[in-house]
Design an enzyme around this catalytic site. Sequence first.
Site, PDB file in Angstrom:
ATOM      1  N   SER A  34       0.809  -1.218   0.000  1.00  0.00           N
ATOM      2  CA  SER A  34       0.000   0.000   0.000  1.00  0.00           C
ATOM      3  C   SER A  34       0.842   1.267   0.000  1.00  0.00           C
ATOM      4  O   SER A  34       0.436   2.287  -0.562  1.00  0.00           O
ATOM      5  CB  SER A  34      -0.942   0.002   1.204  1.00  0.00           C
ATOM      6  OG  SER A  34      -0.220  -0.138   2.413  1.00  0.00           O
ATOM      7  N   HIS A  48      -0.820   5.642   6.952  1.00  0.00           N
ATOM      8  CA  HIS A  48      -0.201   5.777   5.628  1.00  0.00           C
ATOM      9  C   HIS A  48       0.167   7.240   5.400  1.00  0.00           C
ATOM     10  O   HIS A  48      -0.442   8.133   5.990  1.00  0.00           O
ATOM     11  CB  HIS A  48      -1.150   5.298   4.531  1.00  0.00           C
ATOM     12  CG  HIS A  48      -1.350   3.811   4.524  1.00  0.00           C
ATOM     13  ND1 HIS A  48      -2.223   3.180   5.373  1.00  0.00           N
ATOM     14  CD2 HIS A  48      -0.773   2.833   3.776  1.00  0.00           C
ATOM     15  CE1 HIS A  48      -2.192   1.872   5.156  1.00  0.00           C
ATOM     16  NE2 HIS A  48      -1.310   1.637   4.200  1.00  0.00           N
TER      17      HIS A  48
END
Length: 271
Positions: free
Chosen positions: A55, A247
């Site tokens: 990711s 993230h």
Amino acid sequence: MTTPSRTTRLMSILSAAVLTLSTALVGAVPAHAVPGGPSQTATSSKVAYAALGDSYAAGVGGGDYLDACLTSPAGYPSLLSADPGVNHVALLACTGATTADVTTQLSAPTRQTKLITVTVGANDLGLDVLTTACLTGTIDDCLAAVAVAQAKLPQLAVDLGTTFAAIRAAAPKATVVVTGYPLLFESPIDPRKVAVNQGIMLLNDLIEASAIAAGFVFVDVESAFAGHGIDSADPWIHDIFSAEAFHPTVAGYQAYATAIREAIGRVDLLD
């Protein structure tokens, strides 16, 4: 206080339970992500630049997603692919990908590929489970998850070596750049958060050692994100309340791209 060297930190990997608390790296991701499913933009039989990995390599946190892998035009591979002279780009990273999934992303890179970037390793330890256990569960839940993940560390070292060897075989002439992960918390007081940061450092050490052993370039982004942890005044990482938790933000991915450019200089990707 003297900061332990990477060698010293790496030597303690197999005995340090805190390593597995690096769970926060994957955090919560949208449920429709497809692990290991390559997504491409501007593919060609002659790929000059290929982006592989999980990711972080897809660009989760950057927004404006292009596919089920959550490839973002704000991710560091997309930023690098927009550099002058970069032709024939294959964005193959996918949310949820493990080291084994990366080997399935190798259909595009060829003997002519000149640059490959890779971010992978966090998902192999099941860090999403650890995130829940160590940041929202009981101490016993956390310790149990630590034990499970710690047992996976020796296999991760083997799998990183296998994956890196497969990348080199697929693209023997490429400059291969392997990145680490940023520390999540800037100045943690909570011992669980301290352990998370320590775990990320140790995970990075394992990835770095494997990358160097393969003859690849390792890019450490710990310093690039210094001053921009979740609890900082200017965070470059999405917090726990975000659907893209743990993230990088758009600014974080720009920092990734800058660190990679500085590490490798200019790789000529012209025909």
